[in-house]
Design a protein around this motif. Structure first.
Motif, short mmCIF file in Angstrom:
data_model
loop_
_atom_site.label_atom_id
_atom_site.label_comp_id
_atom_site.label_asym_id
_atom_site.label_seq_id
_atom_site.Cartn_x
_atom_site.Cartn_y
_atom_site.Cartn_z
N TYR A 40 0.84 -1.19 0.00
CA TYR A 40 0.00 0.00 0.00
C TYR A 40 0.88 1.25 0.00
O TYR A 40 2.02 1.24 0.44
CB TYR A 40 -0.93 0.02 1.21
N ASP A 74 -5.31 9.97 -0.43
CA ASP A 74 -5.52 8.88 -1.37
C ASP A 74 -4.76 7.63 -0.93
O ASP A 74 -3.59 7.72 -0.54
CB ASP A 74 -5.05 9.28 -2.78
N PHE A 108 -3.50 3.89 -2.18
CA PHE A 108 -3.24 2.98 -3.28
C PHE A 108 -2.84 1.63 -2.68
O PHE A 108 -1.97 1.58 -1.80
CB PHE A 108 -2.10 3.50 -4.17
N LYS A 113 -2.21 -2.77 -3.52
CA LYS A 113 -2.01 -3.82 -4.51
C LYS A 113 -1.99 -5.16 -3.81
O LYS A 113 -1.36 -5.32 -2.75
CB LYS A 113 -0.68 -3.60 -5.26
N TRP A 139 -2.73 -2.15 -9.12
CA TRP A 139 -2.90 -1.12 -8.11
C TRP A 139 -4.33 -0.62 -8.14
O TRP A 139 -4.91 -0.38 -9.20
CB TRP A 139 -1.95 0.05 -8.35
N TYR A 140 -4.91 -0.45 -6.97
CA TYR A 140 -6.25 0.08 -6.81
C TYR A 140 -6.17 1.36 -5.98
O TYR A 140 -5.31 1.49 -5.11
CB TYR A 140 -7.17 -0.94 -6.11
N LYS A 141 -7.07 2.27 -6.28
CA LYS A 141 -7.02 3.58 -5.63
C LYS A 141 -8.33 3.88 -4.91
O LYS A 141 -9.41 3.68 -5.47
CB LYS A 141 -6.72 4.66 -6.67
N THR A 177 -9.97 7.17 -3.08
CA THR A 177 -9.74 8.62 -2.93
C THR A 177 -10.63 9.20 -1.83
O THR A 177 -11.60 8.58 -1.39
CB THR A 177 -10.03 9.34 -4.25
#
Length: 265
Positions: free
Chosen positions: A132, A138, A140, A142, A163-165, A167
């Motif tokens: 992370y 934010d 991020f 993985k 990768w995922y985000k 926000t």
């Protein structure tokens, strides 16, 4: 009449007796001097804390050490954290266990780290790893690896390596920091343990208890935006957490935390 008397006249006074021997007090003087030096040396060693037993009157109180530690935390620009949490089941889940390992590097603007999860349930071992990064508000993350679960209708490998985000994370760190700074409402010293060394650095060693009301306030602040958690659930969590004792290792010279762990005393 012969007036001359040639006979020897007796000496005046009795014969001189030998003087009694004076007692030798030298060894007493030496012993007294040695004792004085020992006490003076011990006093100096205690005052300068070269010798620093728990009963040293010149030793700062645990409360002052903790207060200084929390003051120093505010000035930390970065930190490296390694955590190892292990939970073992009991009763019907006695053969189950859960392990969470975390490595994190944090500074004032971002954080990054790695998480390893391991679980054993009914003799089946499962494990997964993730990474992370937090930048501002934010997150991020993985998924690096997942266990093979062929019985599931989907292939989990499609979620790995990406990768995922997330926000718009809301941060209540300032409020949480204020609560932590007022540590007297959260923690209290239950026991002082002998000083230790961590990587050659001398540290204080304390066992701390957790105040239930302070934990309740901390959880309430952290979960105030989570409408799915009721106050009753927060109270139950606070009651469970307050039963835990925490060990703290704090640097004797810099008053920074060096290690935190679950107490087993």
């Amino acid at each position: 009449m012969d007036l001359n008397n040639n006979s020897a006249a007796p000496q005046s006074g009795a014969a001189m007796l030998p003087e009694p021997k004076k007692r030798n007090f030298l060894w007493l003087k030496v012993l007294a001097g040695v004792l004085i030096l020992v006490f003076l040396g011990a006093g100096v060693a205690l005052a300068f804390r070269v010798w620093d037993p728990l009963w040293n009157p010149f030793r700062p109180s645990p409360e002052k050490v903790l207060q200084k530690m929390f003051e120093n935390i505010k000035s930390i620009s970065g930190a490296h954290t390694e955590a190892d949490v292990r939970i073992s089941g009991a009763g019907n889940v006695a053969n189950s266990s859960f392990v969470l390992k975390l490595k994190d590097d944090t500074n004032k603007s971002n954080a990054q780290g790695k998480i390893i999860l391991q679980a054993i349930m009914q003799g089946i071992q499962l494990s997964g790893e993730g990474s992370y990064v937090i930048l501002g508000n934010d997150l991020f993350f993985k998924i690096d690896s997942l266990p093979s679960m062929s019985f599931l209708p989907i292939d989990l490998s499609q979620f790995t390596g990406k990768w995922y985000k997330i926000t718009g994370l809301k941060s209540s760190s300032n409020n949480l920091t204020n609560l932590l700074e007022n540590q007297k409402d959260i923690i209290y010293v239950k026991k002082q343990l002998p000083d230790e060394k961590i990587n050659g650095i001398s540290v204080y060693h304390y066992v701390l208890g957790l105040q239930q009301n302070g934990i309740k306030d901390l959880l309430g602040e952290a979960l105030k935006d989570n409408k799915s958690v009721s106050q009753e659930q927060i109270n139950q969590m606070a009651q469970s957490i307050s039963g835990l004792d925490i060990e703290y290792w704090i640097g004797k010279k810099d008053n920074y935390p060096y290690k935190i762990g679950r107490a087993h005393v």
